[in-house]
Motif scaffolding. Structure first.
Motif, PDB file in Angstrom:
ATOM      1  N   GLU A 167       0.844  -1.194   0.000  1.00 32.21           N
ATOM      2  CA  GLU A 167       0.000   0.000   0.000  1.00 32.21           C
ATOM      3  C   GLU A 167       0.878   1.241   0.000  1.00 32.21           C
ATOM      4  OE1 GLU A 167      -1.977  -3.028   2.868  1.00 32.21           O
ATOM      5  OE2 GLU A 167       0.037  -2.260   2.438  1.00 32.21           O
ATOM      6  N   GLY A 188       0.493   5.923  -0.503  1.00 32.46           N
ATOM      7  CA  GLY A 188      -0.364   7.084  -0.689  1.00 32.46           C
ATOM      8  C   GLY A 188      -0.878   7.713   0.588  1.00 32.46           C
ATOM      9  N   ARG A 244      -5.277   9.667  -2.213  1.00 30.26           N
ATOM     10  CA  ARG A 244      -5.531   8.482  -3.022  1.00 30.26           C
ATOM     11  C   ARG A 244      -4.528   7.405  -2.631  1.00 30.26           C
ATOM     12  NH1 ARG A 244      -5.372   7.342  -9.539  1.00 30.26           N
ATOM     13  NH2 ARG A 244      -3.136   7.508  -9.206  1.00 30.26           N
ATOM     14  N   ALA A 256      -3.014   3.564  -2.996  1.00 35.98           N
ATOM     15  CA  ALA A 256      -2.814   2.545  -4.022  1.00 35.98           C
ATOM     16  C   ALA A 256      -2.400   1.236  -3.374  1.00 35.98           C
ATOM     17  CB  ALA A 256      -1.749   2.991  -5.017  1.00 35.98           C
ATOM     18  N   CYS A 257      -2.859   0.166  -3.941  1.00 37.96           N
ATOM     19  CA  CYS A 257      -2.443  -1.172  -3.533  1.00 37.96           C
ATOM     20  C   CYS A 257      -1.899  -1.869  -4.770  1.00 37.96           C
ATOM     21  CB  CYS A 257      -3.613  -1.950  -2.955  1.00 37.96           C
ATOM     22  SG  CYS A 257      -3.232  -3.668  -2.549  1.00 37.96           S
ATOM     23  N   GLY A 275      -6.911  -0.022 -11.227  1.00 36.82           N
ATOM     24  CA  GLY A 275      -6.055   0.719 -12.110  1.00 36.82           C
ATOM     25  C   GLY A 275      -6.023   0.085 -13.487  1.00 36.82           C
ATOM     26  N   THR A 290      -3.284  -3.437  -9.673  1.00 32.37           N
ATOM     27  CA  THR A 290      -3.377  -2.197  -8.910  1.00 32.37           C
ATOM     28  C   THR A 290      -4.832  -1.853  -8.609  1.00 32.37           C
ATOM     29  OG1 THR A 290      -1.398  -1.363 -10.033  1.00 32.37           O
ATOM     30  CG2 THR A 290      -2.744   0.238  -8.843  1.00 32.37           C
ATOM     31  N   TYR A 313      -7.076   1.226  -6.350  1.00 34.42           N
ATOM     32  CA  TYR A 313      -6.983   2.515  -5.693  1.00 34.42           C
ATOM     33  C   TYR A 313      -8.137   2.715  -4.715  1.00 34.42           C
ATOM     34  CZ  TYR A 313      -3.737   3.595  -9.470  1.00 34.42           C
ATOM     35  OH  TYR A 313      -2.686   3.563 -10.341  1.00 34.42           O
ATOM     36  N   GLN A 340      -9.744   6.231  -3.557  1.00 33.67           N
ATOM     37  CA  GLN A 340      -9.797   7.691  -3.552  1.00 33.67           C
ATOM     38  C   GLN A 340     -10.619   8.127  -2.355  1.00 33.67           C
ATOM     39  OE1 GLN A 340      -8.367  10.019  -5.701  1.00 33.67           O
ATOM     40  NE2 GLN A 340      -9.137  11.526  -4.227  1.00 33.67           N
ATOM     41  N   CYS A 349      -4.695  -3.227   2.495  1.00 36.92           N
ATOM     42  CA  CYS A 349      -5.258  -3.881   1.321  1.00 36.92           C
ATOM     43  C   CYS A 349      -5.321  -5.388   1.611  1.00 36.92           C
ATOM     44  CB  CYS A 349      -4.347  -3.596   0.129  1.00 36.92           C
ATOM     45  SG  CYS A 349      -4.853  -4.329  -1.424  1.00 36.92           S
TER      46      CYS A 349
END
Length: 113
Positions: free
Chosen positions: A6, A8, A19, A21-22, A74, A79, A81, A83, A97
């Motif tokens: 992870e 962000g 945001r 991300a994983c 993504g 990927t 996300y 948000q 995640c």
């Protein structure tokens, strides 16, 4: 070997956005549902958002984040996300995640009032 990483997280003022991300290695998200959890200090880990099905056809959100958080895939199959908009101090915690039995190490989100 499956790894989830992870990123962000950070410090943001109330009302701000982040945001997350994983990124996965050793597994793709195309055929698996993906969950974001969070754990606030002194509290149990709670499910925040889920995404599943081919091309992310379904999503699920905790009531506390509906309308503010959006989970999405993504362009890369590994990927996902999260948000996060309209952040409040109650959103503070470590965000993880999860896919099947696999967990990342988490990313810290801190929202100041």
């Amino acid at each position: 070997q499956v790894q989830l990483v992870e990123s962000g997280g950070g410090l943001v003022q109330a009302g701000g956005s982040l945001r997350l991300a994983c990124v996965a290695s050793g597994i793709t998200f195309r055929r698996n549902s993906v969950d974001w959890y969070r754990q606030a200090p002194g509290k149990q880990r709670e499910l925040v958002a889920s995404l599943g099905g081919p091309s992310g056809v379904w999503t699920h959100y905790a009531d506390s984040v509906k309308g503010r958080f959006t989970i999405s895939r993504g362009s890369a199959e590994n990927t996902v996300y999260l948000q996060m908009n309209g952040l409040t101090p109650e959103d503070t915690g470590v965000y993880y995640c999860n896919v099947e039995m696999y967990w990342g190490r988490g990313t810290q989100v801190t929202v100041s009032s």
